[in-house]
Design a protein around this motif. Structure first.
Motif, PDB file in Angstrom:
ATOM      1  N   THR A   1      64.065 -64.017  36.115  1.00 21.55           N
ATOM      2  CA  THR A   1      63.129 -64.625  35.498  1.00 21.55           C
ATOM      3  C   THR A   1      61.714 -63.640  35.542  1.00 21.55           C
ATOM      4  O   THR A   1      61.181 -63.295  34.365  1.00 21.55           O
ATOM      5  CB  THR A   1      62.586 -66.136  35.885  1.00 21.55           C
TER       6      THR A   1
ATOM      7  N   SER B   1      60.066 -61.862  32.344  1.00 20.80           N
ATOM      8  CA  SER B   1      58.799 -61.932  31.820  1.00 20.80           C
ATOM      9  C   SER B   1      58.198 -60.622  31.937  1.00 20.80           C
ATOM     10  O   SER B   1      56.981 -60.560  31.284  1.00 20.80           O
ATOM     11  CB  SER B   1      58.354 -63.056  32.550  1.00 20.80           C
ATOM     12  N   GLU B   2      58.341 -59.819  32.956  1.00 23.96           N
ATOM     13  CA  GLU B   2      57.214 -58.903  33.422  1.00 23.96           C
ATOM     14  C   GLU B   2      57.415 -57.527  33.449  1.00 23.96           C
ATOM     15  O   GLU B   2      56.743 -56.524  33.484  1.00 23.96           O
ATOM     16  CB  GLU B   2      56.905 -59.337  34.898  1.00 23.96           C
TER      17      GLU B   2
ATOM     18  N   GLN C   1      64.497 -56.572  30.167  1.00 19.23           N
ATOM     19  CA  GLN C   1      64.422 -57.805  29.872  1.00 19.23           C
ATOM     20  C   GLN C   1      65.498 -58.354  29.337  1.00 19.23           C
ATOM     21  O   GLN C   1      65.933 -59.460  29.650  1.00 19.23           O
ATOM     22  CB  GLN C   1      63.267 -57.738  28.782  1.00 19.23           C
TER      23      GLN C   1
ATOM     24  N   ALA D   1      60.429 -69.398  30.620  1.00 18.29           N
ATOM     25  CA  ALA D   1      60.456 -67.927  30.205  1.00 18.29           C
ATOM     26  C   ALA D   1      61.285 -67.509  29.133  1.00 18.29           C
ATOM     27  O   ALA D   1      61.001 -66.645  28.336  1.00 18.29           O
ATOM     28  CB  ALA D   1      60.710 -67.180  31.655  1.00 18.29           C
TER      29      ALA D   1
ATOM     30  N   ARG E   1      59.645 -68.355  26.152  1.00 20.11           N
ATOM     31  CA  ARG E   1      58.588 -67.336  25.546  1.00 20.11           C
ATOM     32  C   ARG E   1      59.438 -66.137  25.020  1.00 20.11           C
ATOM     33  O   ARG E   1      59.001 -65.743  24.055  1.00 20.11           O
ATOM     34  CB  ARG E   1      57.812 -67.005  26.653  1.00 20.11           C
ATOM     35  N   ALA E   2      60.725 -65.733  25.563  1.00 15.63           N
ATOM     36  CA  ALA E   2      61.271 -64.456  25.252  1.00 15.63           C
ATOM     37  C   ALA E   2      61.794 -64.808  23.793  1.00 15.63           C
ATOM     38  O   ALA E   2      61.822 -63.898  23.045  1.00 15.63           O
ATOM     39  CB  ALA E   2      62.089 -64.247  26.128  1.00 15.63           C
TER      40      ALA E   2
END
Length: 135
Positions: free
Chosen positions: A46, A50-51, A58, A78, A81-82
């Motif tokens: 995750t 996310s980062e 990703q 997460a 959001r992606a």
């Protein structure tokens, strides 16, 4: 194999923080096969989703989460959001993972996916509605 790999898991998970994207990609491809019930691996995948600054990393992190199936339910926020904001290739893999994991965010992700500019995301979202167990 999973039981034999357990002592090596902390070292393998640490590879996800390597500066080299190639190392991270290889770790993301191997770890789902060894992870068992997820645990620390879900958190590490995750974090990469996310980062990480690489879209390829990703996307591979989303794919790895999907391979864990329902054990990766904690990655739902997460993944949502992606699906909503990531690059096209990452959105496709995040949507595929949502369909495979079925986290509480599934309905929101599938709804967003039906309106996505990327045809692959729309196709997965449509298929996801048919597969969804409880929405």
């Amino acid at each position: 194999l999973k039981a034999k790999a357990e002592p090596a898991m902390p070292g393998l998970v640490a590879l996800l923080d390597d500066a080299n994207d190639g190392v991270k990609l290889q770790a993301l491809r191997v770890l789902p096969k060894l992870a068992g019930d997820g645990g620390d691996v879900v958190e590490a995948f995750t974090r990469r989703l996310s980062e990480d600054d690489s879209h390829e990393v990703q996307a591979e992190a989303a794919r790895a989460l999907g391979q864990l199936g329902p054990a990766a339910v904690a990655a739902g926020p997460a993944l949502l959001r992606a699906v909503q904001t990531a690059a096209a290739g990452v959105r496709v893999e995040a949507m595929r993972a949502v369909v495979m994991i079925q986290p509480p965010e599934t309905a929101d992700a599938l709804s967003a996916g039906l309106h996505d500019a990327e045809a692959g995301v729309r196709k997965l979202a449509s298929a996801g509605w048919r597969k969804a167990e409880t929405i």
